[in-house]
Design an enzyme around this catalytic site. Structure first.
Site, PDB file in Angstrom:
ATOM      1  N   CYS A  28      37.877  37.668  44.011  1.00 22.83           N
ATOM      2  CA  CYS A  28      39.113  37.605  43.224  1.00 22.83           C
ATOM      3  C   CYS A  28      39.633  36.175  43.090  1.00 22.83           C
ATOM      4  O   CYS A  28      39.562  35.396  44.039  1.00 22.83           O
ATOM      5  CB  CYS A  28      40.187  38.481  43.867  1.00 22.83           C
TER       6      CYS A  28
ATOM      7  N   CYS B 109      38.689  40.403  39.211  1.00 22.84           N
ATOM      8  CA  CYS B 109      40.009  40.714  39.736  1.00 22.84           C
ATOM      9  C   CYS B 109      40.856  39.455  39.913  1.00 22.84           C
ATOM     10  O   CYS B 109      40.320  38.360  40.091  1.00 22.84           O
ATOM     11  CB  CYS B 109      39.876  41.450  41.070  1.00 22.84           C
TER      12      CYS B 109
END
Ligand code: N1C
Length: 249
Positions: free
Chosen positions: A74, A155
């Site tokens: 992420c 993400c």
């Protein structure tokens, strides 16, 4: 007899092709610890061996994705379109971002050409269909499938480097435009941050019409930013490891 010799020589060269390809595959794969490269090789091969190289749908690589799944990183995921060299020159030197080529599947197959043939268990590396020769060719379907998988796990804040030295930096027919942007999931991705790589010619900027099309393709809820960054600044940040990633641009 001559015919037999020709046939044998041909047969030998063909398997040499397979062996060479396979050895590149394994040596690249083995750099990633904790993976069963034999299992990954078998899942890879089942997608195209003994099949028409123009008739490989991207789903043919589903078992390969299962054998070597992507792990999300992420806020550090980097996408790109028409900027391959700048991006990788930077990511090679700095750990700020992770591209698909930094993952097992992306790095193993990067720069390679491969295909199968009906009635053969070999892997060929020459005379394979080109990128635009047919839609469902072995190599293109691979990049479509792994790019979809890579976008699917994205993400946080994601980055995309686009080329500001061409008239249309966002192409809806590129893999980035046709697969990755559409595949970003609003429940996981907070923002898409475009880095528009410019040179002294300044052909485009963030107001480019194609970038409006890009924003329209983004799922509702994903924020969009664009920043023009000179290629020299990206190179400079690549060669200055002391510079924090967040202050590169
Ligand atoms: O079609 P593109 O770019 O928009 O694809 C780039 C986009 C990136 O964000 C990557 O995640 O799609 C992914 N990707 C690769 O990682 C990749 N590595 C090597 C797509 N294509 C990739 N290649 C080769 O680059 C591929 O064989 C094809 O020929 C080009 C696509 O480049 P592009 O048009 O600049």
């Amino acid at each position: 007899l001559l015919l037999i010799i020709v046939a044998v020589v041909l047969g030998v060269t063909l398997s040499k092709e397979t062996n060479q390809f396979q050895s590149v595959f394994f040596s690249r794969c083995e750099k990633f610890k904790g993976h069963d490269c034999q299992k990954i090789w078998e899942a890879f091969q089942q997608a195209y061996v003994n099949q028409d190289p123009c008739d490989i749908p991207m789903e043919a690589y589903d078992p390969l994705i299962t054998a070597a799944p992507f792990k999300p990183t992420c806020n550090r995921m980097m996408f790109w379109s028409k900027t391959k060299d700048v991006v990788h020159e930077f990511t090679e030197k700095r750990d700020c971002f992770v591209t698909l080529e930094d993952t097992l599947l992306g790095s193993v197959l990067d720069g390679l050409t491969w295909c199968g043939k009906e009635g053969s268990s070999e892997t060929f590396t020459t005379d394979c269909p080109g990128w635009t020769d047919c839609k469902n060719n072995t190599v293109r379907s691979f990049w479509n499938r792994v790019s979809a998988a890579y976008a699917d796990i994205a993400c946080g804040d994601v980055t995309a480097m686009l080329n500001g030295s061409i008239a249309v930096p966002f192409s809806p027919t590129s893999i980035f435009g046709s697969i990755e942007v559409k595949g970003l999931n609003a429940t996981r991705v907070k923002s898409l941050n475009v880095v528009l790589v410019t040179d002294e010619k300044n052909v485009t900027n963030c107001t480019n019409a194609s970038l409006k099309d890009l924003q329209k393709e983004l799922a509702e809820g994903i924020k969009y930013n664009c920043k023009e960054v000179p290629d020299t600044q990206i190179q400079e940040c690549g060669s200055n490891p002391q510079k924090p990633c967040g202050s590169c641009w």
